[in-house]
Motif scaffolding. Sequence first.
Motif, PDB file in Angstrom:
ATOM      1  N   PHE A 136       0.831  -1.205   0.000  1.00  0.00           N
ATOM      2  CA  PHE A 136       0.000   0.000   0.000  1.00  0.00           C
ATOM      3  C   PHE A 136       0.867   1.257   0.000  1.00  0.00           C
ATOM      4  CE2 PHE A 136      -1.661   3.507   2.455  1.00  0.00           C
ATOM      5  CZ  PHE A 136      -2.797   3.835   1.739  1.00  0.00           C
ATOM      6  N   LEU A 137       1.893   1.287   0.843  1.00  0.00           N
ATOM      7  CA  LEU A 137       2.742   2.469   0.931  1.00  0.00           C
ATOM      8  C   LEU A 137       3.447   2.732  -0.399  1.00  0.00           C
ATOM      9  CD1 LEU A 137       4.204   1.858   4.492  1.00  0.00           C
ATOM     10  CD2 LEU A 137       2.552   3.622   3.824  1.00  0.00           C
ATOM     11  N   ALA A 138       3.823   1.659  -1.107  1.00  0.00           N
ATOM     12  CA  ALA A 138       4.451   1.830  -2.415  1.00  0.00           C
ATOM     13  C   ALA A 138       3.474   2.418  -3.429  1.00  0.00           C
ATOM     14  CB  ALA A 138       4.983   0.491  -2.912  1.00  0.00           C
ATOM     15  N   ARG A 139       2.183   2.093  -3.284  1.00  0.00           N
ATOM     16  CA  ARG A 139       1.184   2.623  -4.215  1.00  0.00           C
ATOM     17  C   ARG A 139       0.820   4.065  -3.908  1.00  0.00           C
ATOM     18  NH1 ARG A 139      -3.217  -2.175  -5.413  1.00  0.00           N
ATOM     19  NH2 ARG A 139      -1.726  -3.893  -5.646  1.00  0.00           N
ATOM     20  N   ILE A 140       0.716   4.386  -2.621  1.00  0.00           N
ATOM     21  CA  ILE A 140       0.299   5.726  -2.249  1.00  0.00           C
ATOM     22  C   ILE A 140       1.439   6.731  -2.406  1.00  0.00           C
ATOM     23  CG2 ILE A 140       0.856   5.734   0.208  1.00  0.00           C
ATOM     24  CD1 ILE A 140      -2.422   6.952  -1.415  1.00  0.00           C
ATOM     25  N   LEU A 141       2.685   6.226  -2.374  1.00  0.00           N
ATOM     26  CA  LEU A 141       3.865   7.080  -2.571  1.00  0.00           C
ATOM     27  C   LEU A 141       4.700   6.488  -3.707  1.00  0.00           C
ATOM     28  CD1 LEU A 141       4.872   7.597   1.176  1.00  0.00           C
ATOM     29  CD2 LEU A 141       3.726   9.264  -0.303  1.00  0.00           C
ATOM     30  N   PRO A 142       4.181   6.500  -4.936  1.00  0.00           N
ATOM     31  CA  PRO A 142       4.844   5.796  -6.036  1.00  0.00           C
ATOM     32  C   PRO A 142       6.168   6.424  -6.467  1.00  0.00           C
ATOM     33  CG  PRO A 142       3.013   7.104  -6.849  1.00  0.00           C
ATOM     34  CD  PRO A 142       2.942   7.173  -5.367  1.00  0.00           C
ATOM     35  N   ASN A 143       6.403   7.670  -6.103  1.00  0.00           N
ATOM     36  CA  ASN A 143       7.638   8.334  -6.508  1.00  0.00           C
ATOM     37  C   ASN A 143       8.775   8.138  -5.506  1.00  0.00           C
ATOM     38  OD1 ASN A 143       6.393   9.384  -8.841  1.00  0.00           O
ATOM     39  ND2 ASN A 143       5.546  11.087  -7.655  1.00  0.00           N
ATOM     40  N   LYS A 144       8.490   7.381  -4.445  1.00  0.00           N
ATOM     41  CA  LYS A 144       9.510   7.100  -3.448  1.00  0.00           C
ATOM     42  C   LYS A 144       9.846   5.614  -3.456  1.00  0.00           C
ATOM     43  CE  LYS A 144       9.497  11.282  -1.543  1.00  0.00           C
ATOM     44  NZ  LYS A 144      10.684  12.167  -1.536  1.00  0.00           N
ATOM     45  N   LYS A 145      11.082   5.298  -3.108  1.00  0.00           N
ATOM     46  CA  LYS A 145      11.482   3.908  -2.946  1.00  0.00           C
ATOM     47  C   LYS A 145      11.238   3.489  -1.497  1.00  0.00           C
ATOM     48  CE  LYS A 145      14.994   3.913  -6.610  1.00  0.00           C
ATOM     49  NZ  LYS A 145      14.280   2.939  -7.448  1.00  0.00           N
ATOM     50  N   HIS A 146      10.900   2.213  -1.297  1.00  0.00           N
ATOM     51  CA  HIS A 146      10.590   1.702   0.035  1.00  0.00           C
ATOM     52  C   HIS A 146      11.356   0.393   0.257  1.00  0.00           C
ATOM     53  CE1 HIS A 146       7.068   4.459   0.292  1.00  0.00           C
ATOM     54  NE2 HIS A 146       7.045   4.254  -1.004  1.00  0.00           N
ATOM     55  N   TRP A 147      12.040   0.309   1.414  1.00  0.00           N
ATOM     56  CA  TRP A 147      12.785  -0.900   1.737  1.00  0.00           C
ATOM     57  C   TRP A 147      12.377  -1.395   3.123  1.00  0.00           C
ATOM     58  CZ3 TRP A 147      15.283   3.254  -0.639  1.00  0.00           C
ATOM     59  CH2 TRP A 147      15.856   2.995  -1.884  1.00  0.00           C
ATOM     60  N   ALA A 148      11.927  -2.636   3.196  1.00  0.00           N
ATOM     61  CA  ALA A 148      11.664  -3.304   4.482  1.00  0.00           C
ATOM     62  C   ALA A 148      12.883  -4.160   4.793  1.00  0.00           C
ATOM     63  CB  ALA A 148      10.404  -4.159   4.395  1.00  0.00           C
ATOM     64  N   VAL A 149      13.779  -3.662   5.623  1.00  0.00           N
ATOM     65  CA  VAL A 149      15.085  -4.303   5.814  1.00  0.00           C
ATOM     66  C   VAL A 149      15.254  -4.840   7.234  1.00  0.00           C
ATOM     67  CG1 VAL A 149      16.214  -3.011   3.984  1.00  0.00           C
ATOM     68  CG2 VAL A 149      16.137  -2.040   6.283  1.00  0.00           C
ATOM     69  N   GLY A 150      14.146  -4.988   7.973  1.00  0.00           N
ATOM     70  CA  GLY A 150      14.221  -5.478   9.347  1.00  0.00           C
ATOM     71  C   GLY A 150      14.121  -6.996   9.421  1.00  0.00           C
ATOM     72  N   PRO A 151      14.355  -7.556  10.595  1.00  0.00           N
ATOM     73  CA  PRO A 151      14.602  -6.849  11.858  1.00  0.00           C
ATOM     74  C   PRO A 151      16.017  -6.306  11.956  1.00  0.00           C
ATOM     75  CG  PRO A 151      14.716  -9.210  12.215  1.00  0.00           C
ATOM     76  CD  PRO A 151      14.288  -9.020  10.784  1.00  0.00           C
ATOM     77  N   PHE A 152      16.158  -5.121  12.547  1.00  0.00           N
ATOM     78  CA  PHE A 152      17.476  -4.516  12.701  1.00  0.00           C
ATOM     79  C   PHE A 152      18.280  -5.173  13.819  1.00  0.00           C
ATOM     80  CE2 PHE A 152      15.756  -0.084  11.250  1.00  0.00           C
ATOM     81  CZ  PHE A 152      15.557  -0.589   9.977  1.00  0.00           C
ATOM     82  N   ASN A 153      17.601  -5.588  14.905  1.00  0.00           N
ATOM     83  CA  ASN A 153      18.321  -6.132  16.052  1.00  0.00           C
ATOM     84  C   ASN A 153      18.983  -7.459  15.699  1.00  0.00           C
ATOM     85  OD1 ASN A 153      15.163  -6.724  16.467  1.00  0.00           O
ATOM     86  ND2 ASN A 153      16.316  -8.535  17.061  1.00  0.00           N
ATOM     87  N   PRO A 154      20.066  -7.819  16.387  1.00  0.00           N
ATOM     88  CA  PRO A 154      20.685  -9.130  16.132  1.00  0.00           C
ATOM     89  C   PRO A 154      19.653 -10.240  16.289  1.00  0.00           C
ATOM     90  CG  PRO A 154      22.089  -7.810  17.562  1.00  0.00           C
ATOM     91  CD  PRO A 154      20.793  -7.068  17.426  1.00  0.00           C
ATOM     92  N   VAL A 155      19.658 -11.174  15.346  1.00  0.00           N
ATOM     93  CA  VAL A 155      18.696 -12.279  15.421  1.00  0.00           C
ATOM     94  C   VAL A 155      19.301 -13.499  16.086  1.00  0.00           C
ATOM     95  CG1 VAL A 155      17.461 -11.469  13.391  1.00  0.00           C
ATOM     96  CG2 VAL A 155      19.270 -13.172  13.118  1.00  0.00           C
ATOM     97  N   SER A 156      20.595 -13.455  16.330  1.00  0.00           N
ATOM     98  CA  SER A 156      21.240 -14.493  17.123  1.00  0.00           C
ATOM     99  C   SER A 156      22.473 -13.880  17.739  1.00  0.00           C
ATOM    100  CB  SER A 156      21.623 -15.712  16.271  1.00  0.00           C
ATOM    101  OG  SER A 156      22.671 -15.397  15.378  1.00  0.00           O
ATOM    102  N   PHE A 157      22.789 -14.319  18.921  1.00  0.00           N
ATOM    103  CA  PHE A 157      23.997 -13.843  19.571  1.00  0.00           C
ATOM    104  C   PHE A 157      24.465 -14.891  20.559  1.00  0.00           C
ATOM    105  CE2 PHE A 157      20.240 -12.094  21.575  1.00  0.00           C
ATOM    106  CZ  PHE A 157      20.391 -12.448  22.907  1.00  0.00           C
ATOM    107  N   LEU A 158      25.765 -14.915  20.741  1.00  0.00           N
ATOM    108  CA  LEU A 158      26.364 -15.868  21.679  1.00  0.00           C
ATOM    109  C   LEU A 158      26.698 -15.128  22.959  1.00  0.00           C
ATOM    110  CD1 LEU A 158      28.765 -17.743  19.233  1.00  0.00           C
ATOM    111  CD2 LEU A 158      26.478 -18.441  19.979  1.00  0.00           C
ATOM    112  N   ASP A 159      26.488 -15.750  24.072  1.00  0.00           N
ATOM    113  CA  ASP A 159      26.804 -15.148  25.358  1.00  0.00           C
ATOM    114  C   ASP A 159      28.311 -15.267  25.592  1.00  0.00           C
ATOM    115  OD1 ASP A 159      26.415 -13.924  27.808  1.00  0.00           O
ATOM    116  OD2 ASP A 159      26.318 -15.862  28.829  1.00  0.00           O
TER     117      ASP A 159
END
Length: 489
Positions: free
Chosen positions: A248-271
């Motif tokens: 929807f956001l790509a359609r309502i703002l067609p002149n802008k590029k949109h990137w869904a690049v999440g999740p930003f937080n580490p998805v795995s980590f070692l203690d």
Amino acid sequence: MANHYQHPHPSHDQNQTITPAMMMMKPSHDVVVVFVPLPAQGHINQLLHLSRLVAAYDIPVHVVGTAIHNHQAKARVQGWDPNTIPNIQFHDFTVPPFPSPPPNPSNQHNFPSHLLPCFHATRHLRQPTAALLRRLSSQTRRVVVIHDSLMASVVQDVVCIQNAESYTFHSISAFAIFLFYCDGMGKTTSLLEMDDSVKYIPNDVPSLQGCMNSEILDFIAAQYEFNKLNSGNLYNTSRMLERPYMNFLARILPNKKHWAVGPFNPVSFLDKKMPNDRHVSLKWLDNQDPRSVIYVSFGTTTAFTDEQIKELAFGLEQSNQKFIWVLREADKGNVFDKNQVKKLELPKGYEDRVRHMGMVVREWAPQLEILGHSSTGGFLSHCGWNSCVESITMGVPIGAWPMHSDQPRNAVLVTKLLRIGTVIREWSHRDDVARADTVARGVRKLMASEEGNEMRKRAEELGGALRRSMAEGGSSRKELDCFIAHISR
């Protein structure tokens, strides 16, 4: 029987590994990225995590802020250490002293109005930020600015620099942003039918009434015109979570590029810490059964009345479920200012009485690690987007208790659309004290019912898919690769 801490998720380690895909598109150092976060914890944390992902492509990264807020970012980040990544540089800029009052739980709105002086002070970052951008522009082929949507006015001078471009980071869900556009355009039938999936929006989505006060709405409105100057938009989400709303956001703002690049937080980590250095809550979790503990935290901006704290305390006790409860006053604009910090009071003898079933943490707690622990089986949350993404990533279902801003709508996404949580506190009852029996029923539903087990199963499956999306070849990783290729063109 003790469960020694072991992160239950795949071993892909974003902290250290640079994948072959990254190396193939490794850009030259003539592209630099400058991050400009809003000085509020949920905003700072998300952009700092994104800076780590960008830096992994061997791109020099610069983070702009005051000394206070840069220190806050580094002190509270989890899963990695910014001081160990040489191509992330922090710039401590000065702003005039601003009031840093304590939160007032008796305000008409739950929105943390006490942070507004800090937000307004950010206008003084414009000149030093512009000077940094001009200096970098003379030394590099392209300067890329990634700024919080509420910091657009601070970076407005980007348009005056020939080899610079800016991208807006939205700190809330694509679903919430979609609904903001619906609010502005009117929920017409034609709008909702732009994508078949959008037809499944619940009819009782909360309005913005009670979410924010007029002063913050004015602050947001003041940023709107400057956000039009950007070259695209970034979201801490994944298309597997929010594809119809990204479409929807790509359609309502067609002149802008949109990137869904999440999740930003580490998805795995070692203690990597020695056992004695680990937070007390993690040591306590080591001795609990798998998925048996509910983590209770309402973020950094929620202020409860004494009466509500008492009812919540009794509700957790009556639920008869194991819990870790982070009970601390909401952040001030300067989190290191200890003047007027109120110690939140519990009923007399409470902590001793519940010692066998839970613990109360009164300082900063390692939320990401707690959610990633194998003994954690639920999260009683305010539904801030940062917390939602962390919980979903770690496969933990959510008990929703929204407080303000986008949180009521995030609660709808979590409970009704993704179906990985349940409502503990109805938004329509936000002006009432949630009584102990209400809290106890909600906690038991999440932690000790067949319905709760189904939510947990869906959350674990969704979390696994989301973690895989950030591995090499995954959908979110490919989208991040695409963004890096775009700014490195």
